[in-house]
Motif scaffolding. Structure first.
Motif, PDB file in Angstrom:
ATOM      1  N   SER A  67      -4.514  10.001   2.916  1.00 36.79           N
ATOM      2  CA  SER A  67      -5.051   8.993   1.936  1.00 36.79           C
ATOM      3  C   SER A  67      -4.057   7.736   1.765  1.00 36.79           C
ATOM      4  O   SER A  67      -3.021   7.712   2.123  1.00 36.79           O
ATOM      5  CB  SER A  67      -5.588   9.776   0.609  1.00 36.79           C
ATOM      6  OG  SER A  67      -4.126  10.510   0.009  1.00 36.79           O
ATOM      7  N   LEU A  68      -4.649   6.958   1.059  1.00 34.56           N
ATOM      8  CA  LEU A  68      -3.835   5.686   0.712  1.00 34.56           C
ATOM      9  C   LEU A  68      -4.672   4.824  -0.402  1.00 34.56           C
ATOM     10  O   LEU A  68      -5.621   5.040  -0.778  1.00 34.56           O
ATOM     11  CB  LEU A  68      -3.837   4.674   1.956  1.00 34.56           C
ATOM     12  CG  LEU A  68      -5.056   3.994   2.394  1.00 34.56           C
ATOM     13  CD1 LEU A  68      -5.310   2.684   1.735  1.00 34.56           C
ATOM     14  CD2 LEU A  68      -4.892   3.794   3.925  1.00 34.56           C
ATOM     15  N   CYS A 103       0.827  -1.127   0.069  1.00 37.75           N
ATOM     16  CA  CYS A 103      -0.079  -0.143   0.052  1.00 37.75           C
ATOM     17  C   CYS A 103       0.887   1.226  -0.006  1.00 37.75           C
ATOM     18  O   CYS A 103       2.081   1.334   0.564  1.00 37.75           O
ATOM     19  CB  CYS A 103      -0.968   0.094   1.283  1.00 37.75           C
ATOM     20  SG  CYS A 103      -2.181  -1.312   1.331  1.00 37.75           S
ATOM     21  N   THR A 104       0.290   2.094  -0.394  1.00 38.30           N
ATOM     22  CA  THR A 104       0.929   3.588  -0.554  1.00 38.30           C
ATOM     23  C   THR A 104       0.352   4.654   0.197  1.00 38.30           C
ATOM     24  O   THR A 104      -0.974   4.678   0.079  1.00 38.30           O
ATOM     25  CB  THR A 104       1.118   4.120  -2.014  1.00 38.30           C
ATOM     26  OG1 THR A 104       1.757   3.194  -2.909  1.00 38.30           O
ATOM     27  CG2 THR A 104       1.982   5.535  -1.990  1.00 38.30           C
ATOM     28  N   PHE A 105       0.650   5.209   1.074  1.00 39.76           N
ATOM     29  CA  PHE A 105       0.143   6.235   2.032  1.00 39.76           C
ATOM     30  C   PHE A 105       0.417   7.725   1.700  1.00 39.76           C
ATOM     31  O   PHE A 105       1.836   7.763   1.172  1.00 39.76           O
ATOM     32  CB  PHE A 105       0.781   5.866   3.504  1.00 39.76           C
ATOM     33  CG  PHE A 105       0.367   4.653   3.976  1.00 39.76           C
ATOM     34  CD1 PHE A 105      -0.760   4.331   4.562  1.00 39.76           C
ATOM     35  CD2 PHE A 105       1.414   3.458   3.993  1.00 39.76           C
ATOM     36  CE1 PHE A 105      -1.045   2.771   5.115  1.00 39.76           C
ATOM     37  CE2 PHE A 105       1.003   2.261   4.051  1.00 39.76           C
ATOM     38  CZ  PHE A 105      -0.154   1.702   4.807  1.00 39.76           C
ATOM     39  N   TYR A 106      -0.480   8.311   1.643  1.00 33.91           N
ATOM     40  CA  TYR A 106      -0.070   9.692   1.484  1.00 33.91           C
ATOM     41  C   TYR A 106      -0.345  10.763   2.434  1.00 33.91           C
ATOM     42  O   TYR A 106      -1.246  10.418   3.451  1.00 33.91           O
ATOM     43  CB  TYR A 106      -1.158  10.479   0.208  1.00 33.91           C
ATOM     44  CG  TYR A 106      -0.680   9.261  -1.013  1.00 33.91           C
ATOM     45  CD1 TYR A 106       0.051   9.545  -1.930  1.00 33.91           C
ATOM     46  CD2 TYR A 106      -1.621   8.418  -1.327  1.00 33.91           C
ATOM     47  CE1 TYR A 106       0.518   8.772  -3.126  1.00 33.91           C
ATOM     48  CE2 TYR A 106      -1.106   7.417  -2.578  1.00 33.91           C
ATOM     49  CZ  TYR A 106      -0.222   7.822  -3.148  1.00 33.91           C
ATOM     50  OH  TYR A 106      -0.126   6.879  -4.251  1.00 33.91           O
ATOM     51  N   ASN A 123      -9.840   8.451   0.649  1.00 32.27           N
ATOM     52  CA  ASN A 123      -9.373   9.550   1.684  1.00 32.27           C
ATOM     53  C   ASN A 123     -10.061   8.977   2.960  1.00 32.27           C
ATOM     54  O   ASN A 123     -10.915   8.830   3.070  1.00 32.27           O
ATOM     55  CB  ASN A 123     -10.218  10.802   1.055  1.00 32.27           C
ATOM     56  CG  ASN A 123      -9.666  11.264   0.010  1.00 32.27           C
ATOM     57  OD1 ASN A 123      -8.428  11.277  -0.456  1.00 32.27           O
ATOM     58  ND2 ASN A 123     -10.409  11.805  -1.153  1.00 32.27           N
ATOM     59  N   LEU A 124      -9.222   9.052   4.009  1.00 33.51           N
ATOM     60  CA  LEU A 124      -9.340   8.614   5.322  1.00 33.51           C
ATOM     61  C   LEU A 124     -10.521   9.609   5.920  1.00 33.51           C
ATOM     62  O   LEU A 124     -11.134   8.957   7.018  1.00 33.51           O
ATOM     63  CB  LEU A 124      -8.253   8.355   6.167  1.00 33.51           C
ATOM     64  CG  LEU A 124      -7.192   7.412   5.426  1.00 33.51           C
ATOM     65  CD1 LEU A 124      -5.824   7.169   6.414  1.00 33.51           C
ATOM     66  CD2 LEU A 124      -7.653   6.166   5.446  1.00 33.51           C
ATOM     67  N   GLY A 145      -4.124  11.628  -2.770  1.00 33.67           N
ATOM     68  CA  GLY A 145      -2.876  10.900  -2.929  1.00 33.67           C
ATOM     69  C   GLY A 145      -1.786  12.089  -3.088  1.00 33.67           C
ATOM     70  O   GLY A 145      -0.967  11.711  -3.841  1.00 33.67           O
ATOM     71  N   ARG A 146      -2.012  13.190  -2.670  1.00 32.16           N
ATOM     72  CA  ARG A 146      -1.101  14.394  -2.802  1.00 32.16           C
ATOM     73  C   ARG A 146      -0.125  14.524  -1.497  1.00 32.16           C
ATOM     74  O   ARG A 146      -0.391  13.698  -0.583  1.00 32.16           O
ATOM     75  CB  ARG A 146      -2.007  15.969  -2.769  1.00 32.16           C
ATOM     76  CG  ARG A 146      -2.713  15.754  -3.848  1.00 32.16           C
ATOM     77  CD  ARG A 146      -3.711  17.169  -3.984  1.00 32.16           C
ATOM     78  NE  ARG A 146      -4.648  17.309  -2.826  1.00 32.16           N
ATOM     79  CZ  ARG A 146      -4.420  18.237  -1.841  1.00 32.16           C
ATOM     80  NH1 ARG A 146      -3.682  18.852  -1.851  1.00 32.16           N
ATOM     81  NH2 ARG A 146      -5.469  17.940  -0.836  1.00 32.16           N
ATOM     82  N   GLY A 147       0.925  15.007  -1.674  1.00 36.27           N
ATOM     83  CA  GLY A 147       2.128  15.425  -0.603  1.00 36.27           C
ATOM     84  C   GLY A 147       2.832  14.219  -0.778  1.00 36.27           C
ATOM     85  O   GLY A 147       3.041  13.458  -1.581  1.00 36.27           O
TER      86      GLY A 147
END
Length: 159
Positions: A102-103, A55-58, A138-139, A63-65
């Motif tokens: 977000s992830l 998983c990719t965490f932002y 988006n969490l 998905g920004r930053g």
């Protein structure tokens, strides 16, 4: 590109035992099984199809930053129709703590990834499980924006 924030968070990753005090058990969604209480580390070579999956965490919504990709590293369980690989991060690190907004988890017909997110370190506090088939999440829509301190990733290789 490797940045110092990613390295710092990776250094504190524990790839071995889940805390047995938080035995949440087997979860199933869309024929994918994960066991968040898994404690039986099986140190085996990862199949090529699973390497680098996770998983990719932002840092921000959509998905920004800053981004941090975390891959699975060990075999957690083997079922008749899938093998489940996992990675447990007991603490996200000072920089990422309470910063994930977000992830996105990897998802394909052969490899299905999911993540259990926890409000506090060592799987403490509130829990939510998100599935790769959900796409970019988006969490804030689940009340978990900037509250994550630990997580457990699962990637299931379908047989």
């Amino acid at each position: 590109m490797i940045n110092i924030k990613t390295i710092a968070a990776a250094v504190i990753t524990i790839s071995c035992l889940a805390n047995p005090a938080f035995a949440f058990g087997i979860k199933t969604f869309d024929n994918i099984q994960i066991d968040t209480s898994v404690t039986n580390l099986r140190n085996v070579a990862l199949p090529a199809a699973i390497r680098g999956k996770g998983c990719t965490f932002y840092e921000h919504d959509n998905g920004r930053g800053e981004a941090w990709h975390k891959s699975v590293g060990w075999l957690a369980n083997s079922y008749s129709n899938q093998d489940s690989y996992a990675e447990y991060v007991t603490y996200t690190g000072e920089w990422w703590n309470d910063r994930i907004s977000s992830l996105k988890c990897d998802d394909s017909s052969r490899v299905r990834c999911s993540v259990g997110l926890y409000e506090h370190t060592n799987k403490g506090g509130r829990e939510i499980i998100l599935w790769g088939g959900q796409g970019l999440v988006n969490l804030s829509q689940y009340g978990f924006n900037d509250t994550i301190s630990s997580f457990m990733i699962f990637c299931n290789l379908m047989k």
